[in-house]
Motif scaffolding. Structure first.
Motif, PDB file in Angstrom:
ATOM      1  N   PHE A   1       0.759  -1.189   0.147  1.00 20.38           N
ATOM      2  CA  PHE A   1       0.049   0.030  -0.067  1.00 20.38           C
ATOM      3  C   PHE A   1       0.829   1.369  -0.095  1.00 20.38           C
ATOM      4  O   PHE A   1       1.933   1.241   0.378  1.00 20.38           O
ATOM      5  N   ALA A   2       0.296   2.345  -0.604  1.00 24.03           N
ATOM      6  CA  ALA A   2       0.761   3.667  -0.256  1.00 24.03           C
ATOM      7  C   ALA A   2       0.468   4.127   1.136  1.00 24.03           C
ATOM      8  O   ALA A   2      -0.607   3.689   1.717  1.00 24.03           O
ATOM      9  N   GLY A   3       1.387   4.990   1.827  1.00 24.00           N
ATOM     10  CA  GLY A   3       0.904   5.118   3.201  1.00 24.00           C
ATOM     11  C   GLY A   3       1.700   6.352   3.378  1.00 24.00           C
ATOM     12  O   GLY A   3       2.180   7.054   2.558  1.00 24.00           O
TER      13      GLY A   3
ATOM     14  N   GLY B   1       9.293   5.494  -6.673  1.00 21.52           N
ATOM     15  CA  GLY B   1       8.362   5.511  -7.485  1.00 21.52           C
ATOM     16  C   GLY B   1       6.853   5.006  -6.981  1.00 21.52           C
ATOM     17  O   GLY B   1       5.869   5.388  -7.702  1.00 21.52           O
ATOM     18  N   ALA B   2       7.078   4.111  -6.106  1.00 19.10           N
ATOM     19  CA  ALA B   2       5.616   3.384  -5.880  1.00 19.10           C
ATOM     20  C   ALA B   2       4.889   4.088  -4.996  1.00 19.10           C
ATOM     21  O   ALA B   2       3.550   3.927  -4.951  1.00 19.10           O
ATOM     22  N   THR B   3       5.195   5.066  -4.618  1.00 23.98           N
ATOM     23  CA  THR B   3       4.314   5.934  -3.792  1.00 23.98           C
ATOM     24  C   THR B   3       4.037   7.483  -4.165  1.00 23.98           C
ATOM     25  O   THR B   3       3.347   8.368  -3.722  1.00 23.98           O
ATOM     26  N   VAL B   4       4.871   7.734  -5.270  1.00 26.33           N
ATOM     27  CA  VAL B   4       4.493   9.183  -5.976  1.00 26.33           C
ATOM     28  C   VAL B   4       3.707   9.153  -7.143  1.00 26.33           C
ATOM     29  O   VAL B   4       3.764   8.413  -8.100  1.00 26.33           O
TER      30      VAL B   4
ATOM     31  N   THR C   1      -3.845   3.514  -0.175  1.00 26.37           N
ATOM     32  CA  THR C   1      -4.453   2.920  -1.286  1.00 26.37           C
ATOM     33  C   THR C   1      -3.577   1.831  -1.758  1.00 26.37           C
ATOM     34  O   THR C   1      -2.178   1.745  -1.544  1.00 26.37           O
ATOM     35  N   GLN C   2      -4.233   0.826  -1.856  1.00 28.10           N
ATOM     36  CA  GLN C   2      -3.558  -0.547  -2.242  1.00 28.10           C
ATOM     37  C   GLN C   2      -2.580  -0.321  -3.717  1.00 28.10           C
ATOM     38  O   GLN C   2      -3.138   0.230  -4.545  1.00 28.10           O
ATOM     39  N   LEU C   3      -1.665  -0.925  -3.701  1.00 25.91           N
ATOM     40  CA  LEU C   3      -0.827  -0.986  -5.003  1.00 25.91           C
ATOM     41  C   LEU C   3      -0.849  -2.176  -5.603  1.00 25.91           C
ATOM     42  O   LEU C   3      -1.778  -3.172  -5.238  1.00 25.91           O
ATOM     43  N   SER C   4      -0.406  -2.212  -6.972  1.00 23.32           N
ATOM     44  CA  SER C   4      -0.996  -3.538  -7.899  1.00 23.32           C
ATOM     45  C   SER C   4      -0.102  -4.564  -7.380  1.00 23.32           C
ATOM     46  O   SER C   4       0.924  -4.407  -6.663  1.00 23.32           O
ATOM     47  N   ALA C   5      -0.339  -5.776  -8.117  1.00 26.11           N
ATOM     48  CA  ALA C   5       0.208  -6.873  -7.535  1.00 26.11           C
ATOM     49  C   ALA C   5       1.678  -6.989  -8.523  1.00 26.11           C
ATOM     50  O   ALA C   5       2.452  -7.564  -7.694  1.00 26.11           O
TER      51      ALA C   5
END
Length: 252
Positions: free
Chosen positions: A44-46, A249-252, A195-199
């Motif tokens: 997840f983003a957090g 990159g995963a949270t931006v 928000t949940q991130l993709s698989a």
């Protein structure tokens, strides 16, 4: 001014042992076709909010000084038991400070009392006590970091499916805390799960709880060496890079 002395190379036997452990971890990871540790999880983003440590400071600025940081959060099951069956649950939090140097905090389900905070304990509920299990060193002091249940937060449930559902209707929180070997937990912040991130993003995440520590905090001891080798082998087998796997990159 003379140049600093070169750091001595590790003994050949240690180097060979490390290569053997890393290779074994890579083989097991390929056979499993997933992470060697905590293969089943949701990311997840957090956001991490640091209030600062009450009482004596730890000497680690990132823990002692107030701040707010974007984060990547992963909740997982250690051996992937089905549904809500008991398991050693895991929480991984990557803070993204302004200096660009990530801080990876990995904690496992444990007990809150001093005698139990160094033991991984299976449980059902994802809201509870998580501890680093092994101490981290701040100067000459040994510290344990933890994520504790927030009584005012939405419940995370007893399965990864329930965890994901909770984040779709609310923003669950866990309290971050620090303790000595025998002292009480001292809250210093909280992690909010968004928000949940993709698989695909979950599959490429690669945390490093040994190398990605803030200034003033370090890991030491024989188990640290073992974790370095096994994590390295597992990442190599998955083709995952510890920095690109969500460092920014995963949270931006």
């Amino acid at each position: 001014m003379p140049a600093p002395a070169a750091r001595p190379s590790p003994p050949v036997a240690v180097t060979r042992a490390g290569a053997a452990v890393s290779h074994a971890a890579a083989v097991l990871t390929r056979l499993r076709r997933a992470r060697l540790f905590h293969p089943a999880g949701r990311s997840f983003a957090g956001e991490v909010t640091i209030w600062g440590t009450g009482g004596p400071p730890t000497g680690v600025a990132l823990l002692d000084e107030p701040g707010r940081y974007p984060a990547t959060v992963r909740l997982s099951k250690g051996v992937s038991t089905p549904g809500s069956w008991p398991d050693v649950l895991g929480l991984a939090v990557r803070l993204h400070p302004d200096d660009g140097r990530p801080f990876d905090l990995l904690v496992s389900s444990s007990g809150a009392p001093p005698v139990l905070r160094a033991m991984p304990l299976p449980r059902r509920r994802f809201a509870g006590t998580y501890s680093t299990i092994m101490p981290l060193h701040a100067g000459r002091r040994r510290l344990w970091l933890a994520a504790l249940a927030d009584p005012d937060s939405a419940d995370l449930g007893r399965s990864l499916t329930a965890v994901a559902a909770a984040t779709r209707t609310d923003e669950p929180r866990l309290v971050l805390a620090v303790a000595s070997a025998v002292g009480p937990w001292r809250p210093f912040g909280q992690v909010s799960i968004g928000t949940q991130l993709s698989a695909r993003q979950d599959a490429t995440l690669a945390f490093d709880p040994i190398g990605n520590l803030p200034a003033g905090l370090r890991a030491a001891g024989p188990l640290t060496w073992l974790r370095v080798q096994t994590y390295r082998g597992s990442r190599r087998a998955r083709g995952a890079d510890v920095q690109s796997g969500g460092s920014l990159g995963a949270t931006v």
